[in-house]
Design a protein around this motif. Structure first.
Motif, mmCIF file in Angstrom:
data_model
loop_
_atom_site.group_PDB
_atom_site.id
_atom_site.type_symbol
_atom_site.label_atom_id
_atom_site.label_comp_id
_atom_site.label_asym_id
_atom_site.label_seq_id
_atom_site.Cartn_x
_atom_site.Cartn_y
_atom_site.Cartn_z
ATOM 1 N N ALA A 1 0.836 -1.203 0.000
ATOM 2 C CA ALA A 1 0.000 0.000 0.000
ATOM 3 C C ALA A 1 0.868 1.250 0.000
ATOM 4 N N LEU A 2 1.892 1.262 0.829
ATOM 5 C CA LEU A 2 2.774 2.425 0.879
ATOM 6 C C LEU A 2 3.554 2.595 -0.419
ATOM 7 N N GLY A 3 3.893 1.492 -1.077
ATOM 8 C CA GLY A 3 4.529 1.579 -2.387
ATOM 9 C C GLY A 3 3.610 2.228 -3.415
ATOM 10 N N TYR A 4 2.333 1.799 -3.437
ATOM 11 C CA TYR A 4 1.369 2.426 -4.341
ATOM 12 C C TYR A 4 1.186 3.905 -4.003
ATOM 13 N N LEU A 5 1.212 4.243 -2.717
ATOM 14 C CA LEU A 5 1.078 5.635 -2.306
ATOM 15 C C LEU A 5 2.198 6.485 -2.909
ATOM 16 N N ILE A 6 3.419 5.988 -2.833
ATOM 17 C CA ILE A 6 4.565 6.713 -3.384
ATOM 18 C C ILE A 6 4.417 6.885 -4.899
ATOM 19 N N VAL A 7 4.050 5.806 -5.593
ATOM 20 C CA VAL A 7 3.882 5.880 -7.050
ATOM 21 C C VAL A 7 2.750 6.833 -7.404
ATOM 22 N N GLY A 8 1.613 6.718 -6.714
ATOM 23 C CA GLY A 8 0.477 7.593 -6.994
ATOM 24 C C GLY A 8 0.798 9.052 -6.745
ATOM 25 N N MET A 9 1.497 9.322 -5.651
ATOM 26 C CA MET A 9 1.896 10.704 -5.378
ATOM 27 C C MET A 9 2.906 11.199 -6.399
ATOM 28 N N GLY A 10 3.779 10.312 -6.847
ATOM 29 C CA GLY A 10 4.732 10.693 -7.892
ATOM 30 C C GLY A 10 4.033 11.075 -9.177
ATOM 31 N N ILE B 1 -1.442 -4.073 -10.435
ATOM 32 C CA ILE B 1 -0.311 -3.611 -11.250
ATOM 33 C C ILE B 1 -0.695 -3.603 -12.721
ATOM 34 N N ALA B 2 -1.341 -4.679 -13.193
ATOM 35 C CA ALA B 2 -1.758 -4.739 -14.600
ATOM 36 C C ALA B 2 -2.687 -3.582 -14.933
ATOM 37 N N MET B 3 -3.654 -3.332 -14.071
ATOM 38 C CA MET B 3 -4.603 -2.250 -14.304
ATOM 39 C C MET B 3 -3.899 -0.893 -14.314
ATOM 40 N N CYS B 4 -3.058 -0.645 -13.345
ATOM 41 C CA CYS B 4 -2.398 0.656 -13.222
ATOM 42 C C CYS B 4 -1.414 0.901 -14.364
ATOM 43 N N VAL B 5 -0.629 -0.101 -14.713
ATOM 44 C CA VAL B 5 0.309 0.046 -15.831
ATOM 45 C C VAL B 5 -0.461 0.251 -17.127
ATOM 46 N N VAL C 1 -7.194 1.726 -5.997
ATOM 47 C CA VAL C 1 -7.061 0.267 -6.098
ATOM 48 C C VAL C 1 -5.751 -0.193 -5.464
ATOM 49 N N GLY C 2 -4.693 0.553 -5.707
ATOM 50 C CA GLY C 2 -3.394 0.171 -5.159
ATOM 51 C C GLY C 2 -3.269 0.493 -3.682
ATOM 52 N N PHE C 3 -3.291 1.783 -3.350
ATOM 53 C CA PHE C 3 -3.074 2.189 -1.969
ATOM 54 C C PHE C 3 -4.256 1.879 -1.061
ATOM 55 N N ALA C 4 -5.425 2.432 -1.363
ATOM 56 C CA ALA C 4 -6.554 2.336 -0.437
ATOM 57 C C ALA C 4 -7.014 0.894 -0.232
ATOM 58 N N VAL C 5 -7.187 0.147 -1.310
ATOM 59 C CA VAL C 5 -7.666 -1.232 -1.165
ATOM 60 C C VAL C 5 -6.614 -2.088 -0.464
ATOM 61 N N SER C 6 -5.349 -1.941 -0.832
ATOM 62 C CA SER C 6 -4.304 -2.710 -0.143
ATOM 63 C C SER C 6 -4.256 -2.356 1.339
ATOM 64 N N PHE C 7 -4.420 -1.076 1.670
ATOM 65 C CA PHE C 7 -4.417 -0.657 3.065
ATOM 66 C C PHE C 7 -5.614 -1.256 3.809
ATOM 67 N N ILE C 8 -6.779 -1.248 3.172
ATOM 68 C CA ILE C 8 -7.967 -1.835 3.792
ATOM 69 C C ILE C 8 -7.764 -3.332 4.013
ATOM 70 N N TYR C 9 -7.169 -4.019 3.028
ATOM 71 C CA TYR C 9 -6.889 -5.444 3.198
ATOM 72 C C TYR C 9 -5.896 -5.665 4.343
ATOM 73 N N HIS D 1 -3.736 7.986 -12.065
ATOM 74 C CA HIS D 1 -3.381 8.472 -10.731
ATOM 75 C C HIS D 1 -4.433 8.042 -9.704
ATOM 76 N N ALA D 2 -5.707 8.237 -10.037
ATOM 77 C CA ALA D 2 -6.783 7.871 -9.116
ATOM 78 C C ALA D 2 -6.824 6.359 -8.878
ATOM 79 N N HIS D 3 -6.615 5.569 -9.912
ATOM 80 C CA HIS D 3 -6.643 4.114 -9.756
ATOM 81 C C HIS D 3 -5.444 3.610 -8.947
#
Length: 132
Positions: free
Chosen positions: A11-20, A79-83, A43-51, A37-39
């Protein structure tokens, strides 16, 4: 490493990428990547954090194989979706080329959510305190 910590690290990794991506859009004044950016953040940060929170608070001893499959499916699909979205909204590849990747990624995220529901339901059945 426990699943709660694995999900938190991802989740924190997605946060860094999304903020970047957000910083890139602000600096370039080009907001074409807004959807990606929103996904990344949702999907990356928020959902992973909730999990991560679900594993920490409700899944004391999940079925290891199923929890591993759910974790791997969510991360691969996210990752597939975001890329795919970064490539699409960056104008790198056309939608016709990326549609299968985006479809599989979206379906994978949904299936991973369904697996998480299953894990939570199974956890409730094995917890003696849940029957009180």
């Amino acid at each position: 490493m426990n699943f709660d910590r694995k999900y938190l690290v991802w989740a924190l990794g997605y946060l860094i990428v999304g903020m970047g991506v957000g910083l890139y859009m602000a600096a370039s004044k080009n907001h074409a990547q807004l959807v990606a950016h929103a996904h990344i953040l949702m999907v990356g940060f928020a959902v992973s954090f909730i999990y991560s929170v679900i594993h920490r608070l409700w899944l004391e001893r999940p079925a290891r194989g199923l929890a591993t499959a759910q974790f791997a499916l969510h991360q691969a699909a996210a990752i597939a979706m975001c890329v795919g979205l970064l490539l699409l909204y960056g104008g790198v590849l056309p939608e016709s080329t990326l549609a299968p990747l985006l479809g599989v990624g979206s379906l994978g995220v949904l299936l991973a959510a369904l697996l998480m529901i299953w894990l939570v339901r199974q956890s409730g059945r094995t917890d003696p305190a849940a029957s009180r």
